[in-house]
Design a protein around this motif. Structure first.
Motif, PDB file in Angstrom:
ATOM      1  N   VAL A   2      12.614  -5.841 -29.241  1.00  0.00           N
ATOM      2  CA  VAL A   2      12.466  -4.932 -30.367  1.00  0.00           C
ATOM      3  C   VAL A   2      10.985  -4.788 -30.677  1.00  0.00           C
ATOM      4  O   VAL A   2      10.251  -5.782 -30.727  1.00  0.00           O
ATOM      5  N   SER A  25      12.032   0.005 -32.913  1.00  0.00           N
ATOM      6  CA  SER A  25      12.361   0.736 -31.689  1.00  0.00           C
ATOM      7  C   SER A  25      13.860   0.870 -31.478  1.00  0.00           C
ATOM      8  O   SER A  25      14.308   1.671 -30.659  1.00  0.00           O
ATOM      9  N   ARG A  26      14.646   0.064 -32.230  1.00  0.00           N
ATOM     10  CA  ARG A  26      16.096   0.148 -32.139  1.00  0.00           C
ATOM     11  C   ARG A  26      16.680   0.378 -33.525  1.00  0.00           C
ATOM     12  O   ARG A  26      16.431  -0.372 -34.457  1.00  0.00           O
ATOM     13  N   SER A  27      17.474   1.411 -33.647  1.00  0.00           N
ATOM     14  CA  SER A  27      18.072   1.741 -34.934  1.00  0.00           C
ATOM     15  C   SER A  27      19.462   1.133 -35.102  1.00  0.00           C
ATOM     16  O   SER A  27      20.052   1.234 -36.177  1.00  0.00           O
ATOM     17  N   ASP A  28      19.962   0.457 -34.061  1.00  0.00           N
ATOM     18  CA  ASP A  28      21.332  -0.071 -34.115  1.00  0.00           C
ATOM     19  C   ASP A  28      21.384  -1.499 -34.633  1.00  0.00           C
ATOM     20  O   ASP A  28      22.476  -2.044 -34.848  1.00  0.00           O
TER      21      ASP A  28
END
Length: 115
Positions: A2, A25-28
């Motif tokens: 991340v 960088s990750r929305s999940d």
């Protein structure tokens, strides 16, 4: 892996305003907290403000009433609105996020308050 990417730093005169942004960088991933720290030359890194995923907010005494932290939870983005800036706010500002007990740091963005 991340990554946290900050933006929005720069040079501003005393009394001015800046808004910092930090995006993961990750929305999940469900970040439990996202916040801002700063480090001035010759000083230790210190907490500026933290936003929890339950809407709680905490601030350092030195910035209360001048800085506002907010989150766009769905996008894992955190902002820091800085008003009434003072020369002593000059520092490198770092974004920090915690998810699943692991903390991640951004690369830092320079904020300089000077006339």
């Amino acid at each position: 892996q991340v990554q946290l990417v900050e933006s929005g730093g720069g040079l501003v005169q005393p009394g001015g305003s800046l808004k910092l942004s930090c995006a993961a960088s990750r929305s999940d991933l469900p970040f439990y907290t996202m916040g801002w720290y700063r480090q001035a030359p010759g000083k230790q890194r210190e907490l500026v403000a933290t936003a929890f995923n339950d809407m709680q907010r905490t601030y350092a005494d030195s910035v209360k009433g001048r800085f506002t932290i907010s989150r766009a939870g769905a996008k894992n983005t955190v902002y820091l609105q800085m008003d009434s800036l003072k020369p002593e706010d000059t520092a490198v500002y770092y974004c920090r996020g915690v998810v699943s007990g692991i903390q991640y740091w951004g690369q830092g963005t320079q904020v300089t308050v000077s006339s």
